[in-house]
Design a protein around this motif. Structure first.
Motif, PDB file in Angstrom:
ATOM      1  N   TYR A  87       0.859  -1.182   0.000  1.00  0.00           N
ATOM      2  CA  TYR A  87       0.000   0.000   0.000  1.00  0.00           C
ATOM      3  C   TYR A  87       0.894   1.229   0.000  1.00  0.00           C
ATOM      4  CZ  TYR A  87      -3.204  -3.591   1.594  1.00  0.00           C
ATOM      5  OH  TYR A  87      -3.927  -4.740   1.693  1.00  0.00           O
ATOM      6  N   TYR A  88       0.353   2.349  -0.476  1.00  0.00           N
ATOM      7  CA  TYR A  88       1.140   3.576  -0.545  1.00  0.00           C
ATOM      8  C   TYR A  88       0.616   4.570   0.473  1.00  0.00           C
ATOM      9  CZ  TYR A  88       3.640   7.524  -2.531  1.00  0.00           C
ATOM     10  OH  TYR A  88       4.474   8.604  -2.708  1.00  0.00           O
ATOM     11  N   ASP A  89       1.501   5.088   1.305  1.00  0.00           N
ATOM     12  CA  ASP A  89       1.168   6.127   2.279  1.00  0.00           C
ATOM     13  C   ASP A  89       1.520   7.464   1.647  1.00  0.00           C
ATOM     14  OD1 ASP A  89       0.929   7.889   4.381  1.00  0.00           O
ATOM     15  OD2 ASP A  89       1.923   6.566   5.822  1.00  0.00           O
ATOM     16  N   GLU A  90       0.495   8.258   1.286  1.00  0.00           N
ATOM     17  CA  GLU A  90       0.737   9.522   0.582  1.00  0.00           C
ATOM     18  C   GLU A  90       1.443  10.544   1.461  1.00  0.00           C
ATOM     19  OE1 GLU A  90      -2.786  10.993  -1.272  1.00  0.00           O
ATOM     20  OE2 GLU A  90      -3.104   9.148  -2.389  1.00  0.00           O
ATOM     21  N   ARG A  91       1.108  10.572   2.754  1.00  0.00           N
ATOM     22  CA  ARG A  91       1.754  11.556   3.630  1.00  0.00           C
ATOM     23  C   ARG A  91       3.244  11.271   3.794  1.00  0.00           C
ATOM     24  NH1 ARG A  91      -1.311  12.686   9.023  1.00  0.00           N
ATOM     25  NH2 ARG A  91      -0.634  10.562   9.367  1.00  0.00           N
ATOM     26  N   ALA A  92       3.586   9.999   3.940  1.00  0.00           N
ATOM     27  CA  ALA A  92       4.993   9.642   4.121  1.00  0.00           C
ATOM     28  C   ALA A  92       5.704   9.481   2.784  1.00  0.00           C
ATOM     29  CB  ALA A  92       5.109   8.357   4.927  1.00  0.00           C
TER      30      ALA A  92
END
Length: 114
Positions: A87-92
């Protein structure tokens, strides 16, 4: 007769090895038993007709193949890594995945996410 006894003792030694899941031992013992049986049949019908020698060779090859199979089932011995959905964490700006065994989330590099 002596080589058959040695082959059976070898199976006992392989079966008494210690791992956490038991896959290596079960597969090694099963492979050695099947290898000894096939080796005895082949050895009796080919060459000088020595079933004991064929059983010993078959047990050694079958036990080794079974142990490697069990090791690969446990994720070792060159087994490919588990295909994990990331999954991709947009904030990080980083990818992470969920490990069902531990119940935790990890970054792509393996460090804990939380």
């Amino acid at each position: 007769m002596k080589t058959t006894l040695i082959a059976l003792m070898g199976v006992g030694v392989l079966a008494s090895a210690c791992t956490s899941t038991g896959n290596v031992e079960r597969n090694a013992a099963g492979g050695a038993a099947l290898g000894a049986l096939a080796g005895a049949v082949i050895g009796n019908n080919v060459g000088s007709g020595s079933a004991g020698t064929g059983a010993a060779i078959g047990a050694a090859i079958g036990g080794t193949a079974g142990a490697v199979k069990g090791c690969r089932e446990d994720g070792g011995c060159g087994a490919t890594s588990v295909n994990r959905r990331q999954y991709y964490d947009e904030r990080a700006g980083r990818y992470y995945y969920y490990d069902a065994r531990s119940g935790r989330y990890y970054w792509e590099d393996g460090s804990p996410r939380y």
